[in-house]
Design an enzyme around this catalytic site. Sequence first.
Site, PDB file in Angstrom:
ATOM      1  N   CYS A  10       0.610  -1.110   0.139  1.00 18.72           N
ATOM      2  CA  CYS A  10      -0.089  -0.178  -0.127  1.00 18.72           C
ATOM      3  C   CYS A  10       0.970   1.385   0.194  1.00 18.72           C
ATOM      4  O   CYS A  10       2.080   1.137   0.100  1.00 18.72           O
ATOM      5  CB  CYS A  10      -0.966  -0.061   1.217  1.00 18.72           C
ATOM      6  N   CYS A  13       3.072   1.465   2.937  1.00 19.37           N
ATOM      7  CA  CYS A  13       4.463   0.433   3.024  1.00 19.37           C
ATOM      8  C   CYS A  13       5.300   1.061   1.963  1.00 19.37           C
ATOM      9  O   CYS A  13       6.779   1.081   2.147  1.00 19.37           O
ATOM     10  CB  CYS A  13       3.872  -0.795   2.528  1.00 19.37           C
TER      11      CYS A  13
END
Length: 75
Positions: A10, A13
């Site tokens: 995501c 991340c």
Amino acid sequence: MIIKILGSGCKKCIALGENAKTAAAAAGIDAEFVKVTDIAEIAAAGVMHTPALMVDGKLVSSGRVLSPEDIGKLL
């Protein structure tokens, strides 16, 4: 040094990974960066919240995006 970014890939991340690369470069550390997206592997590492950061096999952060400065202190 092996730095692992654990998460689904995501936006958070990705941001944590970029901040880790920035911190390692600023500290002059030659590190290998590994992205871990396998849920089973993430759970086996004891991570309950992503994104997470591991340095040489030690979980140092989970559930938040650390700044490059904060990561630098952990390296």
